[in-house]
Design an enzyme around this catalytic site. Structure first.
Site, PDB file in Angstrom:
ATOM      1  N   THR A 135       0.817  -1.214   0.000  1.00  0.00           N
ATOM      2  CA  THR A 135       0.000   0.000   0.000  1.00  0.00           C
ATOM      3  C   THR A 135       0.850   1.264   0.000  1.00  0.00           C
ATOM      4  OG1 THR A 135      -1.531   1.248   1.385  1.00  0.00           O
ATOM      5  CG2 THR A 135      -0.103  -0.270   2.536  1.00  0.00           C
ATOM      6  N   ASP A 136       0.249   2.366  -0.447  1.00  0.00           N
ATOM      7  CA  ASP A 136       0.958   3.660  -0.369  1.00  0.00           C
ATOM      8  C   ASP A 136       1.025   4.173   1.071  1.00  0.00           C
ATOM      9  OD1 ASP A 136      -1.741   4.367  -0.053  1.00  0.00           O
ATOM     10  OD2 ASP A 136      -1.775   5.830  -1.680  1.00  0.00           O
ATOM     11  N   GLU A 137       0.204   3.583   1.971  1.00  0.00           N
ATOM     12  CA  GLU A 137       0.158   4.102   3.346  1.00  0.00           C
ATOM     13  C   GLU A 137       1.473   3.912   4.087  1.00  0.00           C
ATOM     14  OE1 GLU A 137      -3.292   3.432   5.676  1.00  0.00           O
ATOM     15  OE2 GLU A 137      -4.626   3.560   3.962  1.00  0.00           O
ATOM     16  N   TYR A 161      -2.132  -0.601  11.007  1.00  0.00           N
ATOM     17  CA  TYR A 161      -2.248  -1.264   9.691  1.00  0.00           C
ATOM     18  C   TYR A 161      -1.021  -0.956   8.833  1.00  0.00           C
ATOM     19  CZ  TYR A 161      -3.391  -1.630   4.733  1.00  0.00           C
ATOM     20  OH  TYR A 161      -3.331  -1.905   3.385  1.00  0.00           O
TER      21      TYR A 161
HETATM   22  P1  NAD Z   1      -9.703  -7.341   2.003  1.00  0.00           P
HETATM   23  O1  NAD Z   1      -9.713  -7.058   3.457  1.00  0.00           O
HETATM   24  O2  NAD Z   1     -10.912  -7.031   1.196  1.00  0.00           O
HETATM   25  O3  NAD Z   1      -9.365  -8.868   1.746  1.00  0.00           O
HETATM   26  C1  NAD Z   1      -8.355  -9.552   2.444  1.00  0.00           C
HETATM   27  C2  NAD Z   1      -8.524 -11.048   2.146  1.00  0.00           C
HETATM   28  O4  NAD Z   1      -7.451 -11.740   2.820  1.00  0.00           O
HETATM   29  C3  NAD Z   1      -9.832 -11.632   2.671  1.00  0.00           C
HETATM   30  O5  NAD Z   1     -10.397 -12.493   1.706  1.00  0.00           O
HETATM   31  C4  NAD Z   1      -9.412 -12.403   3.911  1.00  0.00           C
HETATM   32  O6  NAD Z   1     -10.253 -13.518   4.185  1.00  0.00           O
HETATM   33  C5  NAD Z   1      -8.012 -12.841   3.521  1.00  0.00           C
HETATM   34  N1  NAD Z   1      -7.150 -13.131   4.674  1.00  0.00           N
HETATM   35  C6  NAD Z   1      -7.006 -12.385   5.806  1.00  0.00           C
HETATM   36  N2  NAD Z   1      -6.120 -12.980   6.636  1.00  0.00           N
HETATM   37  C7  NAD Z   1      -5.674 -14.105   5.987  1.00  0.00           C
HETATM   38  C8  NAD Z   1      -4.751 -15.112   6.317  1.00  0.00           C
HETATM   39  N3  NAD Z   1      -4.088 -15.117   7.493  1.00  0.00           N
HETATM   40  N4  NAD Z   1      -4.552 -16.108   5.427  1.00  0.00           N
HETATM   41  C9  NAD Z   1      -5.233 -16.154   4.242  1.00  0.00           C
HETATM   42  N5  NAD Z   1      -6.141 -15.228   3.902  1.00  0.00           N
HETATM   43  C10 NAD Z   1      -6.337 -14.203   4.755  1.00  0.00           C
HETATM   44  O7  NAD Z   1      -8.429  -6.568   1.438  1.00  0.00           O
HETATM   45  P2  NAD Z   1      -8.215  -5.833   0.034  1.00  0.00           P
HETATM   46  O8  NAD Z   1      -8.733  -4.470   0.123  1.00  0.00           O
HETATM   47  O9  NAD Z   1      -8.655  -6.737  -1.035  1.00  0.00           O
HETATM   48  O10 NAD Z   1      -6.618  -5.730   0.027  1.00  0.00           O
HETATM   49  C11 NAD Z   1      -5.833  -6.797  -0.474  1.00  0.00           C
HETATM   50  C12 NAD Z   1      -4.373  -6.434  -0.337  1.00  0.00           C
HETATM   51  O11 NAD Z   1      -4.099  -5.231  -1.050  1.00  0.00           O
HETATM   52  C13 NAD Z   1      -3.937  -6.174   1.104  1.00  0.00           C
HETATM   53  O12 NAD Z   1      -2.648  -6.702   1.273  1.00  0.00           O
HETATM   54  C14 NAD Z   1      -3.914  -4.657   1.215  1.00  0.00           C
HETATM   55  O13 NAD Z   1      -2.967  -4.241   2.158  1.00  0.00           O
HETATM   56  C15 NAD Z   1      -3.512  -4.269  -0.183  1.00  0.00           C
HETATM   57  N6  NAD Z   1      -3.982  -2.963  -0.653  1.00  0.00           N
HETATM   58  C16 NAD Z   1      -5.308  -2.635  -0.544  1.00  0.00           C
HETATM   59  C17 NAD Z   1      -5.744  -1.407  -1.056  1.00  0.00           C
HETATM   60  C18 NAD Z   1      -7.198  -1.005  -1.004  1.00  0.00           C
HETATM   61  O14 NAD Z   1      -7.525   0.139  -1.358  1.00  0.00           O
HETATM   62  N7  NAD Z   1      -8.120  -1.868  -0.593  1.00  0.00           N
HETATM   63  C19 NAD Z   1      -4.827  -0.529  -1.640  1.00  0.00           C
HETATM   64  C20 NAD Z   1      -3.469  -0.902  -1.701  1.00  0.00           C
HETATM   65  C21 NAD Z   1      -3.077  -2.125  -1.207  1.00  0.00           C
HETATM   66  O1  DAU Z   2      -4.171   3.962   0.434  1.00  0.00           O
HETATM   67  C1  DAU Z   2      -4.395   2.585   0.315  1.00  0.00           C
HETATM   68  C2  DAU Z   2      -5.261   2.107   1.451  1.00  0.00           C
HETATM   69  O2  DAU Z   2      -6.589   2.546   1.167  1.00  0.00           O
HETATM   70  C3  DAU Z   2      -5.222   0.593   1.640  1.00  0.00           C
HETATM   71  O3  DAU Z   2      -3.921   0.208   2.007  1.00  0.00           O
HETATM   72  C4  DAU Z   2      -6.227   0.154   2.714  1.00  0.00           C
HETATM   73  O4  DAU Z   2      -6.260  -1.255   2.799  1.00  0.00           O
HETATM   74  C5  DAU Z   2      -7.602   0.663   2.315  1.00  0.00           C
HETATM   75  O5  DAU Z   2      -8.545   0.331   3.309  1.00  0.00           O
HETATM   76  C6  DAU Z   2      -7.566   2.177   2.106  1.00  0.00           C
HETATM   77  O6  DAU Z   2      -7.332   2.856   3.362  1.00  0.00           O
HETATM   78  P1  DAU Z   2      -8.116   4.191   3.767  1.00  0.00           P
HETATM   79  O7  DAU Z   2      -8.058   4.364   5.223  1.00  0.00           O
HETATM   80  O8  DAU Z   2      -7.670   5.336   2.925  1.00  0.00           O
HETATM   81  O9  DAU Z   2      -9.600   3.764   3.261  1.00  0.00           O
HETATM   82  P2  DAU Z   2     -11.066   3.996   3.896  1.00  0.00           P
HETATM   83  O10 DAU Z   2     -12.037   3.627   2.829  1.00  0.00           O
HETATM   84  O11 DAU Z   2     -11.199   3.369   5.224  1.00  0.00           O
HETATM   85  O12 DAU Z   2     -11.105   5.574   4.091  1.00  0.00           O
HETATM   86  C7  DAU Z   2     -10.905   6.458   3.003  1.00  0.00           C
HETATM   87  C8  DAU Z   2     -10.924   7.878   3.554  1.00  0.00           C
HETATM   88  O13 DAU Z   2     -12.268   8.174   3.980  1.00  0.00           O
HETATM   89  C9  DAU Z   2     -10.050   8.046   4.773  1.00  0.00           C
HETATM   90  O14 DAU Z   2      -9.467   9.352   4.742  1.00  0.00           O
HETATM   91  C10 DAU Z   2     -11.026   7.934   5.951  1.00  0.00           C
HETATM   92  C11 DAU Z   2     -12.314   8.495   5.385  1.00  0.00           C
HETATM   93  N1  DAU Z   2     -13.570   7.893   5.918  1.00  0.00           N
HETATM   94  C12 DAU Z   2     -13.670   6.534   5.964  1.00  0.00           C
HETATM   95  C13 DAU Z   2     -14.816   5.932   6.451  1.00  0.00           C
HETATM   96  C14 DAU Z   2     -14.925   4.420   6.533  1.00  0.00           C
HETATM   97  C15 DAU Z   2     -14.614   8.718   6.316  1.00  0.00           C
HETATM   98  O15 DAU Z   2     -14.513   9.973   6.234  1.00  0.00           O
HETATM   99  N2  DAU Z   2     -15.750   8.132   6.803  1.00  0.00           N
HETATM  100  C16 DAU Z   2     -15.887   6.766   6.915  1.00  0.00           C
HETATM  101  O16 DAU Z   2     -16.952   6.305   7.412  1.00  0.00           O
END
Ligand code: NAD
Ligand code: DAU
Length: 357
Positions: A135-137, A161
């Site tokens: 992630t970019d975080e 996280y």
């Molecule tokens: P998600 O939470 O939707 O899905 C995670 C999946 O991993 C689920 O299916 C869960 O059951 C599985 N899982 C959790 N623990 C596990 C374990 N111990 N063994 C096997 N499976 C397990 O997450 P996502 O949003 O799809 O993100 C996927 C990946 O991409 C993560 O590594 C996250 O850090 C990264 N990522 C997410 C975002 C985003 O915006 N969602 C952005 C950048 C990177």
């Molecule tokens: O940047 C990549 C990341 O983006 C991934 O690594 C994470 O897995 C993914 O969950 C996401 O993280 P964020 O914290 O940015 O996503 P989220 O959707 O939780 O929140 C997006 C923005 O919106 C953040 O600034 C918090 C805000 N927010 C979120 C929720 C759930 C609100 O204002 N209200 C809300 O109820």
């Protein structure tokens, strides 16, 4: 070498999009290892039911015996590691799971991969890949006029996280530096699109709007994120797997920085257009500013020049096209949303939002 890959976390949001997209364009068998936490959902993979190219295994990346067995049985040429705890707010309430899966789990997966890779014939070793999805975080928070994150930015994670993801990135890097394992890391910005679990901003807004609930905006709503449509992220990962330089990291992003409040307005306006409220008022009426996320990062932005220059990847969707597709998908799939809104989901909403004034 065998034509199978192991995908971990392939029942989650991005992982399931990746598996679906992969099998739409390749006959390589996918071994999908997912332990099905609250975020894992077999409905995301319904299109693959009965498809022999998709082998689903319910289990954790931290289960060394199981993972080793999968390596020796399927002899994959690559692992793509999506498995993680991914929600920042959950990491603030309960960090332990994040440490166990994101750090310990990734470590055990790396160890199993290293043992397998060491045992491969010399001629196959160079073709193996361990691709870690991050992630970019991990780069921390930018000030208003800072340049976007490049791959050389210092790691400064601010939440449990992002700290756990940063730790896993460091382990992956170390396995290349120390053991020569052929690893790749991608650091992506905020994804959105189909199968996004409604604890995250965009799907939560859509679900709450339609259910006549408040649209909670943390703090002043001026936090900035870069948004990328999920299929573009999946295409970027496929491209890095195919042609990325071993040991390198690639930032993936949409060149699309937006303030949260602007995202909220766009979602409301699209819903006003496609599913107007019965009373004729705008969904914007439901917006409520609530207590901010502790340690909330102010701004993320990705410089995706490297992946474009080296590998020719660019996003296909703009935010305007991607968000339209996303809203349309949620409107067309109310049963998917209803099915994930289980008791556990309701407990989470209560925990996260009841403490915010
Ligand atoms: P998600 O939470 O939707 O899905 C995670 C999946 O991993 C689920 O299916 C869960 O059951 C599985 N899982 C959790 N623990 C596990 C374990 N111990 N063994 C096997 N499976 C397990 O997450 P996502 O949003 O799809 O993100 C996927 C990946 O991409 C993560 O590594 C996250 O850090 C990264 N990522 C997410 C975002 C985003 O915006 N969602 C952005 C950048 C990177
Ligand atoms: O940047 C990549 C990341 O983006 C991934 O690594 C994470 O897995 C993914 O969950 C996401 O993280 P964020 O914290 O940015 O996503 P989220 O959707 O939780 O929140 C997006 C923005 O919106 C953040 O600034 C918090 C805000 N927010 C979120 C929720 C759930 C609100 O204002 N209200 C809300 O109820």
């Amino acid at each position: 070498m065998n034509k199978a890959i192991i995908v971990t976390g392939g029942a989650g949001f991005i992982g399931s999009n990746f598996v679906n997209d992969w099998l739409a364009q390749s006959d390589t068998t996918v071994i999908n290892l997912d332990c099905l936490t609250y975020a894992g959902n077999m409905e995301n993979l319904a299109a693959l039911e009965g498809d022999g190219r998709h082998v689903f295994v319910k289990g954790g990346i931290g289960d060394s015996a199981l993972v080793s067995e999968l390596f020796s049985k399927y002899q994959p040429y690559a692992v793509v590691n999506f498995a993680a705890e991914s929600h920042v707010d959950r990491s603030i309430h309960s960090p332990e799971d994040f440490i166990q899966t994101n750090i310990v789990g990734t470590f055990r997966l790396l160890e199993a991969a290293r043992t397998y890779w060491n045992g491969l014939p010399e001629s196959d070793k160079g073709d193996f890949r361990f691709l870690h999805v991050s992630t970019d975080e991990v780069y921390g928070s930018l000030k208003k006029n800072d340049p976007p994150f490049s791959e050389t930015n210092r790691y400064e994670p601010n939440s449990p996280y992002s700290a756990s993801k940063a730790a896993s990135d460091h382990l992956v890097r170390a396995y290349h530096h120390t053991y020569g394992m052929p690893v790749l890391t991608t650091n992506c910005s905020n994804n959105y699109g189909p199968f996004h679990f409604p604890e995250k901003l965009i799907p939560l807004l859509i679900a709450n709007a339609l259910a006549d609930k408040v649209l909670p905006v943390y703090g002043d709503g001026q936090q900035i994120r870069d948004w990328l449509y999920v299929s573009d992220h999946c295409a970027g990962i496929r491209r890095v797997l195919e042609a990325g330089r071993v040991g390198e990291t690639y930032n993936i992003g949409g060149w699309n920085e937006m303030a949260n409040i602007d995202i909220v307005h766009i979602v409301c306006d699209l819903l006003d257009e496609s599913r107007p409220r019965a009373d004729g008022k705008s969904y914007r009426e439901q917006i409520t500013f609530v207590t901010d996320r502790p340690g909330h990062d102010r701004r993320y932005a990705i410089d995706a020049t490297k992946i474009e220059r080296e590998l020719g990847w660019k996003p296909a969707e703009t935010f305007q096209t991607g968000i339209r597709k996303t809203v349309a998908w949620y409107l067309a799939n109310p049963e998917w949303v209803a099915n994930v809104q289980s008791g556990a989901y309701r407990d989470w909403l209560e925990k996260n939002y009841s403490e915010r004034s």
